[in-house]
Design a protein around this motif. Structure first.
Motif, mmCIF file in Angstrom:
data_model
loop_
_atom_site.group_PDB
_atom_site.id
_atom_site.type_symbol
_atom_site.label_atom_id
_atom_site.label_comp_id
_atom_site.label_asym_id
_atom_site.label_seq_id
_atom_site.Cartn_x
_atom_site.Cartn_y
_atom_site.Cartn_z
ATOM 1 N N ASP A 1 0.837 -1.204 0.000
ATOM 2 C CA ASP A 1 0.000 0.000 0.000
ATOM 3 C C ASP A 1 0.879 1.264 0.000
ATOM 4 O OD1 ASP A 1 -2.633 1.388 0.356
ATOM 5 O OD2 ASP A 1 -1.675 2.003 2.244
ATOM 6 N N ASP B 1 2.263 1.823 -3.386
ATOM 7 C CA ASP B 1 1.274 2.433 -4.282
ATOM 8 C C ASP B 1 1.159 3.938 -4.010
ATOM 9 O OD1 ASP B 1 0.778 -0.030 -5.426
ATOM 10 O OD2 ASP B 1 -0.996 -0.449 -4.199
ATOM 11 N N ARG B 2 1.172 4.289 -2.714
ATOM 12 C CA ARG B 2 1.062 5.702 -2.352
ATOM 13 C C ARG B 2 2.281 6.488 -2.838
ATOM 14 N NH1 ARG B 2 0.319 5.137 3.824
ATOM 15 N NH2 ARG B 2 0.727 7.377 3.767
ATOM 16 N N THR C 1 4.142 5.739 -5.421
ATOM 17 C CA THR C 1 4.006 5.866 -6.877
ATOM 18 C C THR C 1 3.059 7.001 -7.235
ATOM 19 O OG1 THR C 1 4.432 3.504 -7.187
ATOM 20 C CG2 THR C 1 3.311 4.656 -8.980
ATOM 21 N N GLN C 2 1.926 7.073 -6.523
ATOM 22 C CA GLN C 2 0.951 8.122 -6.798
ATOM 23 C C GLN C 2 1.510 9.498 -6.424
ATOM 24 O OE1 GLN C 2 -2.109 7.813 -8.372
ATOM 25 N NE2 GLN C 2 -1.909 10.045 -8.400
ATOM 26 N N PHE C 3 2.225 9.544 -5.282
ATOM 27 C CA PHE C 3 2.782 10.815 -4.826
ATOM 28 C C PHE C 3 3.801 11.345 -5.836
ATOM 29 C CE2 PHE C 3 4.875 13.891 -2.153
ATOM 30 C CZ PHE C 3 3.897 14.289 -1.268
ATOM 31 N N ARG C 4 4.628 10.410 -6.377
ATOM 32 C CA ARG C 4 5.622 10.816 -7.368
ATOM 33 C C ARG C 4 4.955 11.317 -8.644
ATOM 34 N NH1 ARG C 4 9.867 5.899 -6.196
ATOM 35 N NH2 ARG C 4 11.220 7.080 -4.758
ATOM 36 N N ALA C 5 3.863 10.692 -9.018
ATOM 37 C CA ALA C 5 3.130 11.170 -10.199
ATOM 38 C C ALA C 5 2.600 12.589 -9.950
ATOM 39 C CB ALA C 5 1.978 10.211 -10.514
ATOM 40 N N ASN C 6 2.112 12.823 -8.717
ATOM 41 C CA ASN C 6 1.612 14.163 -8.376
ATOM 42 C C ASN C 6 2.749 15.194 -8.374
ATOM 43 O OD1 ASN C 6 -0.976 13.159 -8.102
ATOM 44 N ND2 ASN C 6 -0.804 12.858 -5.875
#
Length: 744
Positions: free
Chosen positions: A697, A700-701, A703-708
């Motif tokens: 988890d 995943d967070r 990965t999402q944070f880096r995309a942001n």
């Protein structure tokens, strides 16, 4: 700063926007660092739990050994003279002392050729010969080396070897693979004279295996019904005369059984023949047995076919080693063995004979004693495995009251459960004998919570009350009836006393012929067996012409396949009855004939006889549901008796007695450890899954944070670009205004 491949560095403002954006992104990426640190902490817990699991598995192994009966009966062996004999034993052996004398050792038959020119010269010999029932084809261009290779690849149970003594002194030797009297090598020419040319045989023929004053036998083969071509690997045709009957033989179509039928069906043969099953050197063989009506049968082996299958033999020209059985006495009893590693004289013991003398037999005293030290070592293994876990928990649960730093398992609930559960089990009161706990056999705790053992007390307890020590450690079942036997239990089986009630006893399935056989079989008949007992794969039995009912019964009971599955007899009405040897539904079978039932055949018929299916035992254990299979009754799932299995051998229904299950410390440790280490539902397994879920988890967070962050960087770069663009425009306007001011 960069945007779409274009780099700006404060051209208008003089501000290093690219550096500012980079620093802002570093600040906004701080949460990723925290999440990665959390991941590392969680991974460390996973790694530590993996080490804990490894230690628990080690303890499980030690505890499991103390939940096995064999652990409590190791036997220590010794021989007073290892040059005469050695001895080894399994846990099934019993202590004892035996006086041994050895007069002969088992020997393997060994033959040699006469001297040949060399090992690699073409010999000019040709033909086909048989060694131990397997054909070898020789051509004139073969060398001694090539003949040896052909023999070794033929499947004959001999080893062909070469001795190269130089020109004119090359030899071929044949050594039987097995030892003992029945390792005597059978050799015979089928065509040509290769064997005599090689110098293995000389003189005329004589009966090879004379059973008694009336009967002789062939070499042993693996099947009575397979063609001789299949068995030997060669084709041969011809005749032999028995009495005044001329019997034609064709290896490509005839079997031992068809040769026997041919002899029996010719009234001029003055002999009878059967195929008998014999056991030699631990293996089962089929042999053609020919019996004269008065004395030995009168046979003329016209084409050497009976010699080829070993009814006849010729003298060996050069027998290097004569086949012989070992001969010895044990406590005065005279015994023989086809091999020197004797396993069937003292139960559970292998006695290896090494030295013998016929005139003055070699002697030794063999001693078997209970190996108390080895039993004690199993308890040492348990102690060490337990202490390894305590040391592991201490290492990873430390707390430094000066630095306030703690180990990764400090305050960990799983670590606390492990230590509490194992310590509790280790010193529980259990058992049905006088020994109730480990403290009584020398176990104690030291100041660090580890286990100590007083070896003297432990070994004294093992010597004085071995059964009590065994019951202290194992899961033990005891029954109150001779008709009931405890078989096994599982971790789901709860200790207790359980009344066993039988509602149906196990029975054998059987098939009874529809017509009683009173005459001889007028035709060859085939019985086909099938069903669960035969793995739902059919088996055919060929019944010879002229067979009586008694001969058919004997044939079924002696058949290599059938004898372990069914038993044949004649019932009170004179009918052939074939009964399963396996209880219950797993022993059910069918049998059909290829002939219409009549008094001159088996009477089973095309549609089969009257079939009675076998029944499985049925009943309850402690009033709880149980499932039967043959004579075995096993407690159903989700009950207190789940996995508890007993065997009921009685013949009546109703209350059969009580089974009492106690779970010793070894068993309780094994079952207790399952709650932590079970790969499906163990506490460590479920915890690992939960932790891995958290790690995934967080990943995943991140990965999402880096995309942001990528989006955020783009936003900031666009803002700085807009600012630079606006400032550049303003600077351009100011320059223009300055120009206008100059003109004015």
């Amino acid at each position: 700063m960069s945007l779409s491949g274009i780099s700006f560095s404060g051209l208008a403002s003089g501000i290093d926007a690219q550096s500012i954006v980079a620093q802002l992104m570093q600040i906004e990426a701080f949460p990723i660092n925290r999440m990665q640190q959390n991941q590392a902490i969680l991974q460390q817990r996973l790694d530590i739990y993996a080490l804990l699991r490894s230690n628990l598995i080690g303890l499980n192994s030690s505890a499991s050994a103390l939940n096995v009966a064999a652990t409590f009966n190791p036997i220590k062996t010794s021989s007073s003279d290892d040059e005469v004999a050695t001895v080894s034993a399994t846990s099934s052996a019993a202590p004892g002392t035996f006086d041994l004398t050895v007069s002969k050792l088992a020997a393997s038959n060994k033959l040699a050729s006469t001297a040949q020119s060399s090992v690699d010269t073409e010999l000019g010999y040709s033909g086909t010969f048989i060694i131990n029932g397997r054909a070898v084809d020789v051509v004139s261009s073969d060398t001694l080396t090539q003949i040896a290779q052909k023999i070794n690849s033929s499947g004959a149970t001999v080893t062909a070897s070469l001795i190269d003594g130089g020109a004119g002194a090359a030899y071929l030797t044949l050594t039987a693979e097995g030892s003992g009297l029945f390792s005597d090598i059978q050799i015979a020419n089928v065509t040509g004279t290769a064997l005599s040319s090689l110098g293995f045989q000389t003189g005329g023929t004589s009966f090879r295996d004379q059973v008694d004053s009336d009967s002789v036998r062939s070499y042993g083969f693996s099947s009575a019904s397979s063609t001789l071509q299949t068995l030997t690997g060669t084709t041969a045709t011809g005749n032999f005369t028995i009495g005044t009957a001329v019997i034609a033989v064709d290896f490509s179509t005839d079997s031992l059984q068809t040769i026997a039928n041919s002899i029996n069906n010719d009234v001029n043969s003055n002999a009878t023949a059967i195929v008998v099953e014999v056991e030699e050197n631990g293996k089962t063989f089929q042999k053609l047995e020919i019996t004269g009506n008065s004395g030995l049968p009168s046979i003329t082996d016209t084409d050497g076919l009976l010699e080829a299958i070993g009814v006849y033999d010729r003298a060996d020209s050069n027998e290097l080693v004569v086949a012989q059985d070992a001969e010895f006495t044990l406590d005065g009893f005279t015994l023989t063995s086809y091999k020197n590693a004797v396993t069937d004289v003292i139960p559970g013991v292998t006695l290896t004979l090494i030295k013998a003398d016929v005139a003055t037999p070699e002697t030794a005293t063999l001693t078997l004693t209970k190996d108390v030290a080895k039993i004690s070592s199993s308890f040492e293994d348990l102690k060490n495995s337990f202490n390894d876990i305590i040391s592991f928990l201490d290492t990873y649960s430390q707390f430094d009251d000066e630095t306030f730093r703690s180990g990764p398992l400090f305050g960990d609930s799983i670590a606390a459960q492990v230590e509490s559960r194992l310590t509790s089990i280790l010193f529980d009161n259990v058992g049905t004998g006088d020994i109730k706990n480990l403290a009584q056999i020398g176990f104690s705790f030291d100041d660090d919570g580890k286990v100590d053992i007083d070896t003297a007390i432990l070994e004294q307890a093992i010597s004085d009350d071995p059964e009590g020590v065994r019951k202290l450690m194992m899961a033990v079942g005891e029954t109150t009836s001779n008709d009931m036997l405890f078989i096994s239990s599982t971790s789901k089986s709860q200790a207790g006393n359980y009344l066993v009630d039988i509602t149906q006893v196990a029975t054998f399935g059987n098939s009874v012929a529809t017509v009683a056989q009173t005459g001889l079989n007028i035709d060859q008949e085939t019985l086909t067996f099938d069903g669960d007992l035969f793995g739902n794969s059919s088996f055919n039995l060929s019944i010879p012409i002229s067979s009586t009912q008694a001969q058919l019964v004997a044939q079924i009971n002696a058949d290599a396949t059938l004898k372990d599955l069914v038993v044949a007899s004649v019932d009170g009405s004179g009918m052939l009855k074939i009964e399963s040897k396996r209880y219950g539904t797993a022993g059910n079978f069918t049998v059909f004939s290829d002939k219409t039932a009549s008094a001159d055949n088996s009477g089973i018929g095309l549609t089969g006889g009257t079939v009675t299916d076998g029944l499985d035992v049925a009943g309850t254990i402690g009033g709880l549901a149980a499932t039967g299979s043959g004579q075995y009754l096993t407690g159903d799932e989700d009950t207190d008796v789940e996995g508890l299995q007993i065997q009921y051998t009685g013949s009546s229904t109703g209350a059969a007695g009580t089974v009492t299950l106690t779970r010793g410390i070894g068993a309780e440790l094994v079952y207790g450890l399952e709650t932590f280490t079970d790969v499906v539902s163990g506490l460590l397994t479920t915890t690992d899954k939960a932790i891995q879920g958290q790690i995934d988890d967080i990943a995943d967070r991140i990965t999402q944070f880096r995309a942001n962050l990528v989006l955020r960087r783009g936003y900031l770069e666009r803002k700085f670009l807009a600012m630079e663009t606006a400032m550049a425009a303003m600077q351009s306007q100011m320059a223009l205004l300055a120009t206008f001011s100059t003109f004015n």
